[in-house]
Write an enzyme that holds these catalytic residues in place. Structure first.
Site, PDB file in Angstrom:
ATOM      1  N   LYS A 107      -5.351   1.001  25.579  1.00  0.00           N
ATOM      2  CA  LYS A 107      -4.090   0.173  26.650  1.00  0.00           C
ATOM      3  C   LYS A 107      -2.887  -0.056  26.136  1.00  0.00           C
ATOM      4  O   LYS A 107      -2.331  -0.359  24.831  1.00  0.00           O
ATOM      5  CB  LYS A 107      -4.992  -1.343  26.220  1.00  0.00           C
ATOM      6  N   ASP A 246     -11.550  -8.364  38.932  1.00  0.00           N
ATOM      7  CA  ASP A 246     -11.297  -7.087  38.144  1.00  0.00           C
ATOM      8  C   ASP A 246     -11.377  -7.362  36.487  1.00  0.00           C
ATOM      9  O   ASP A 246     -11.477  -6.525  36.539  1.00  0.00           O
ATOM     10  CB  ASP A 246      -9.683  -6.340  39.048  1.00  0.00           C
TER      11      ASP A 246
END
Length: 485
Positions: A107, A246
């Site tokens: 990430k 999401d």
């Protein structure tokens, strides 16, 4: 063994390589987690010469086929059909000895086809926050993504101001979201939804493969997971901050830690996220948003659950009736969680008011949520020096009236039960922020590692009275958190 995500149609992902960084250096490496996964040798230990380079995205080994996932999502109630991993890249899917797959994801590893105008990077602050909070959530027993490693990039990331960059390596049973199903439904149609649903059943819920109505049962099962998850959040005073569709995992894990925080003084309307201006994702609205997200999930699978010759009205009615069962699922989980917090192993609906009365007292007298519950154990001890909830009240009389009623309900095993579910330590905002500022401004990680170590034993009563267990004083309070995108 479940099939890999890359076995799905390329519609669901894009292969992409991480963008190299100037000077990668270790921030942290989670060796116990690494040991529990069957990782390639190069990233199984921080001692391996190649590990920091691989987890910084500078080296892509031959065993990796990095990819980013496509998905849609409702962001603060507004549908965006094309989102996707704008700064996250799955390096590989690791398979355990029992055949379970786990995503190993970087990430902050650079731009992807879904980055839009973003740079694909993360400042160090959100990386440290997610590392601390996700690992603490794991020790609490909350289903969650895990932090495998954090690497400083040696570069800078520009947001409101410039900050050092970092990359988090996180582990999840998958990164499939409600938004992934919304993407399949809105961009691919029934065929893609069925492909994804079959994959999720195979990977996460194989017991549904032989169900009479597997897709209907999939909706119900994901709802149950979400009810269980959010009730656990609520019992810890945790506020996710951005419960967009999401950011809602169909595996029932806490995912996408951004402006998350644990509240101190009990306030049912508590909001921390800088971008949540209207309080959509405030503490007491989380179960309602979870139900809303489950309604969007059900809509995405509607064509798969349609019965032969079923009209649209009948289909909508049947799905609506299913989604309307969510509050009962949640309330049952909430009662079990909060019942345990006050020492009731088998709480009944008659105990609900007792719990709510205590929360009302906490709200009225600005009592710290974590210590208010943990110190209840002291109310059952005879030692005068015990930490006790009454000590938190300027005027303890209302609490003592509640205590009299409560003590008539608890059994002899209450202390042990409460000690198992009521932490002494949480990642308090001011301590997290202090660790971030020390790393960001001075390049020092001592405070971060001290906090991380303490949070690995959050139920240990030896932390009682320690600095890390105490609420922030007025000048230390951190009331706003950021996600770093």
């Amino acid at each position: 063994m479940s099939a890999r995500y890359l076995s799905l149609s390329p519609f669901f992902y894009s292969t992409v390589k991480p963008t190299p960084v100037p000077e990668p250096q270790w921030i942290a490496f989670n060796q116990p987690l690494a040991d529990s996964l069957q990782l390639p040798a190069e990233i199984a230990s921080s001692e391996h010469a190649a590990a920091v380079s691989i987890l910084a995205g500078n080296t892509v080994p031959s065993w990796a086929t990095p990819f980013s996932q496509a998905y849609s999502g409702h962001q603060f109630g507004h549908f965006n059909p094309t989102l996707g991993d704008g700064r996250a890249i799955v390096l590989l899917e690791a398979e355990t000895a029992t055949g379970e797959l786990y995503d190993i994801q970087l990430k902050g590893a650079g731009r992807t086809p879904y980055s839009r105008s973003g740079d694909g990077r993360s400042p160090i602050g959100p990386v440290l926050r997610e590392y601390l909070v996700s690992e603490t959530m794991h020790t609490f027993g909350v289903p969650t993504t895990r932090a495998l490693a954090a690497v400083a990039t040696g570069g800078w990331v520009r947001r409101e101001e410039s900050a050092p960059g970092a990359i988090l390596t996180r582990v999840a049973s998958s990164h499939i979201r409600v938004g992934t199903f919304q993407y399949a439904a809105s961009q691919g149609g029934k065929e893609r939804v069925q492909e994804l649903a079959d994959y999720v059943i195979q990977r996460h819920y194989p017991h549904l493969q032989h169900a009479k109505q597997p897709y209907f049962e999939l909706i119900k099962t994901v709802m149950q997971r979400q009810a269980r998850l959010v009730s656990h959040w609520m019992s810890l005073g945790f506020i996710h901050g951005v419960m967009n569709t999401d950011n809602c995992s169909v595996a029932g894990e806490t995912i996408d830690y951004g402006p998350c925080a644990f509240m101190e003084q009990y306030n049912a309307q508590q909001v921390f996220s800088f971008i949540d201006k209207r309080g959509r994702y405030r503490y007491d609205n989380q179960p309602h948003i979870a139900q809303w997200n489950m309604a969007r999930f059900a809509e995405s699978l509607a064509e798969l659950v349609r019965l032969p010759d079923e009209t649209n009205d009948a289909l909508i009615r049947r799905l609506s009736e299913l989604v309307e069962t969510f509050p009962a699922m949640y309330e049952a989980q909430w009662l079990q969680r909060f019942g345990a917090k006050i020492g009731l192993a088998q709480p009944t609906t008659a105990d609900t008011q007792l719990i709510k009365d205590l929360l009302s007292l906490f709200a009225e007298h600005a009592i710290d949520f974590t210590l208010g519950f943990r110190y209840l154990i002291g109310e059952l001890k005879e030692q005068p020096e015990a930490y006790a909830t009454r000590q938190l009240f300027a005027d303890p009389a209302p609490f003592l009236a509640w205590r009299k009623q409560w003590q008539q309900c608890v059994g002899k095993h209450a202390q042990a039960l409460m000690a198992e579910v009521n932490p002494v330590l949480i990642p308090r905002n001011h301590h997290v922020e202090a660790a971030i500022q020390e790393a960001q401004n001075k390049g020092q990680l001592e405070r971060f590692h001290k906090l991380l170590t303490a949070l690995q034993t959050p139920f240990n009563e030896q932390h009682l009275g320690s600095e890390l267990a105490q609420p922030a004083n007025a000048e230390e309070q951190v009331t706003t958190t950021f996600c770093g995108t």
